[in-house]
Scaffold this motif. Structure first.
Motif, PDB file in Angstrom:
ATOM      1  N   THR A 114      33.756  39.632  34.853  1.00 14.43           N
ATOM      2  CA  THR A 114      35.049  39.452  34.158  1.00 14.43           C
ATOM      3  C   THR A 114      35.430  37.925  34.273  1.00 14.43           C
ATOM      4  O   THR A 114      35.883  37.328  33.406  1.00 14.43           O
ATOM      5  CB  THR A 114      35.861  40.408  34.533  1.00 14.43           C
ATOM      6  OG1 THR A 114      35.276  41.736  34.004  1.00 14.43           O
ATOM      7  CG2 THR A 114      37.295  40.365  33.717  1.00 14.43           C
ATOM      8  N   SER A 132      33.884  35.472  34.944  1.00 12.85           N
ATOM      9  CA  SER A 132      33.396  34.294  34.255  1.00 12.85           C
ATOM     10  C   SER A 132      33.885  34.135  32.841  1.00 12.85           C
ATOM     11  O   SER A 132      33.478  33.093  32.322  1.00 12.85           O
ATOM     12  CB  SER A 132      31.931  34.630  34.309  1.00 12.85           C
ATOM     13  OG  SER A 132      31.213  34.738  35.539  1.00 12.85           O
ATOM     14  N   GLU A 133      34.522  35.155  32.363  1.00 11.34           N
ATOM     15  CA  GLU A 133      35.123  35.198  31.098  1.00 11.34           C
ATOM     16  C   GLU A 133      36.759  34.900  30.884  1.00 11.34           C
ATOM     17  O   GLU A 133      37.235  34.209  29.966  1.00 11.34           O
ATOM     18  CB  GLU A 133      34.680  36.131  30.346  1.00 11.34           C
ATOM     19  CG  GLU A 133      33.194  36.483  29.790  1.00 11.34           C
ATOM     20  CD  GLU A 133      32.289  35.264  29.405  1.00 11.34           C
ATOM     21  OE1 GLU A 133      33.117  34.583  28.493  1.00 11.34           O
ATOM     22  OE2 GLU A 133      31.199  35.060  29.599  1.00 11.34           O
ATOM     23  N   ARG A 134      37.405  35.389  31.960  1.00  9.33           N
ATOM     24  CA  ARG A 134      38.839  35.445  31.983  1.00  9.33           C
ATOM     25  C   ARG A 134      39.247  34.834  33.430  1.00  9.33           C
ATOM     26  O   ARG A 134      38.390  34.683  34.548  1.00  9.33           O
ATOM     27  CB  ARG A 134      39.317  36.763  31.874  1.00  9.33           C
ATOM     28  CG  ARG A 134      38.742  37.603  30.607  1.00  9.33           C
ATOM     29  CD  ARG A 134      39.291  38.952  30.547  1.00  9.33           C
ATOM     30  NE  ARG A 134      38.654  39.817  29.110  1.00  9.33           N
ATOM     31  CZ  ARG A 134      39.137  40.675  29.014  1.00  9.33           C
ATOM     32  NH1 ARG A 134      39.684  41.794  30.052  1.00  9.33           N
ATOM     33  NH2 ARG A 134      38.435  41.381  27.846  1.00  9.33           N
ATOM     34  N   ARG A 186      26.421  32.014  35.586  1.00 13.61           N
ATOM     35  CA  ARG A 186      27.455  32.114  34.641  1.00 13.61           C
ATOM     36  C   ARG A 186      28.554  31.863  34.972  1.00 13.61           C
ATOM     37  O   ARG A 186      29.656  31.468  34.389  1.00 13.61           O
ATOM     38  CB  ARG A 186      27.287  33.231  33.751  1.00 13.61           C
ATOM     39  CG  ARG A 186      25.974  33.573  32.994  1.00 13.61           C
ATOM     40  CD  ARG A 186      26.373  34.943  31.903  1.00 13.61           C
ATOM     41  NE  ARG A 186      25.131  34.912  30.944  1.00 13.61           N
ATOM     42  CZ  ARG A 186      24.187  35.668  31.098  1.00 13.61           C
ATOM     43  NH1 ARG A 186      23.748  36.095  32.177  1.00 13.61           N
ATOM     44  NH2 ARG A 186      23.309  35.571  30.136  1.00 13.61           N
TER      45      ARG A 186
END
Length: 375
Positions: free
Chosen positions: A110, A112-114, A177
């Motif tokens: 999570t 890595s995206e947020r 990532r």
């Protein structure tokens, strides 16, 4: 991974040769592959010329991977749980620990995206939620990232390269990532890491492409044709055997094949028995650079026995060794007078040493003092 990215980006043609594109050195494509998986970390420097993929240097840490980043989140959440419920450590319960690791992996993905996530820790009917921001997470794991940075720079130096000579910095492994990885590599190299293929799939794609190359090297009659592409690999860690130092009687790792030696490779090394009337010769094969055998990875053990009675101290032993392209290692020891020999073959496709093998080695080495092989 390098093969897969080369084809994906049109840098290589169907025969594995460099396409007409400008590189830092004309006719040569220089790449660094940064591979951070779940359990291991490796960095490789490679040069690609027409029809040849040559590994220059490879280095890594078999005890560092995405799991270590997960563990930092687990420890962070468990510490918070302990603060609210003193004396109740969720890491001491197998079921709670497994659930916490699953939550930690989800939180890592999570983040890595947020920029923020929440971890739920449940243990013995007690539940707490722990908020974790990306900056806090990166601070928790900064030393782990620094270890990969140091290894990457070391590989570059061992390969005799400057960052200005590197054409591509390739990412492989799902843990790449994490935004902190790309940011660190950009700061270190001045290059934008290449993620044109999924890091999880790059190795599988490259393996399939290499299989196609091998098939293309066989003619219609099934005989080997002229090679189109040559892949030259190196051994990531040194190969050695346990020996006893003649002056100090201490055991040490006698290196036969230094790390980053081009494969295939073979050779031989002379040793001697260490006592009069020695009953057996035990050869312990090691992987690693450390002088102390206990700091290396045991690969295999084999024994020449029984030796003839009355054999004088210093009787010559010859150790022959080979390491082929597929990762298969063969080590053979020969006692010339009288002729006696033994050998072991080891496949490096699976580097895991099982518990049964380790126990057998320990039992063997706890026998009498004539157990050690050579000096």
């Amino acid at each position: 991974a390098a093969l897969a990215y080369g084809y994906q980006e049109g840098l290589l043609d169907a025969g594995g040769r460099l396409a007409a594109r400008r590189t830092a050195r004309p006719g040569v494509l220089t790449v660094i592959v940064y591979d951070l998986g779940g359990g291991t970390f490796d960095v490789t420097a490679m040069q690609i010329r027409d029809g040849q993929f040559k590994t220059l240097v490879t280095e890594g840490d078999v005890r560092l991977g995405g799991r270590d980043w997960d563990r930092r989140i687990v420890d962070h959440a468990a510490t918070r749980h302990l603060a609210e419920h003193p004396g109740d450590d969720s890491r001491l319960d197998a079921e709670s620990l497994q659930a916490l690791y699953q939550a930690a992996e989800t939180a890592k993905r999570t983040l890595s995206e947020r920029t923020k996530t929440r971890i739920i820790s449940s243990h013995r009917g007690m539940r707490i939620s722990v908020d974790l921001t990306r900056p806090d997470y990166e601070e928790l794991t900064a030393d782990l990232l620094d270890r990969t940075r140091a290894t990457t720079q070391l590989v570059l130096e061992q390969a005799g390269l400057e960052w200005g000579e590197v054409d591509r910095l390739i990412l492989s492994g799902g843990s790449t990532r994490m935004p902190q990885v790309s940011r660190m590599l950009t700061e270190l190299s001045g290059l934008q890491p290449d993620r044109s293929l999924s890091p999880d799939e790059a190795v599988a794609h490259g393996a399939a492409l290499y299989h196609g190359i091998l098939l293309a090297e066989v003619d219609a009659a099934g005989s080997p044709a002229k090679p189109v592409t040559d892949v030259i690999n190196v051994n990531a860690h040194s190969l050695g055997v346990v020996a006893r130092h003649a002056a100090t009687s201490r055991l040490y790792n006698s290196i036969l094949i230094p790390r980053n030696t081009a494969l295939p490779h073979s050779g031989d090394q002379g040793y001697k028995t260490v006592t009069d009337g020695q009953k057996r010769v035990v050869i312990r094969v090691l992987e690693g650079e450390a002088i102390d055998p206990e700091d290396c990875m045991p690969l295999g053990v084999f024994v020449i026995e029984p030796l003839p009675p009355g054999l004088p101290k210093g009787s010559p032993i010859r150790v022959y060794y080979s390491y082929d392209r597929s990762g298969r290692i063969k080590v053979e020891a020969v006692l010339d007078v009288p002729l006696a020999r033994a050998q072991v073959q080891i496949s490096r496709r699976d580097s895991t040493v099982n518990r049964e093998f380790e126990d057998w080695v320990v039992n063997l080495l706890n026998q009498d003092d004539d157990r050690e092989p050579v000096s």
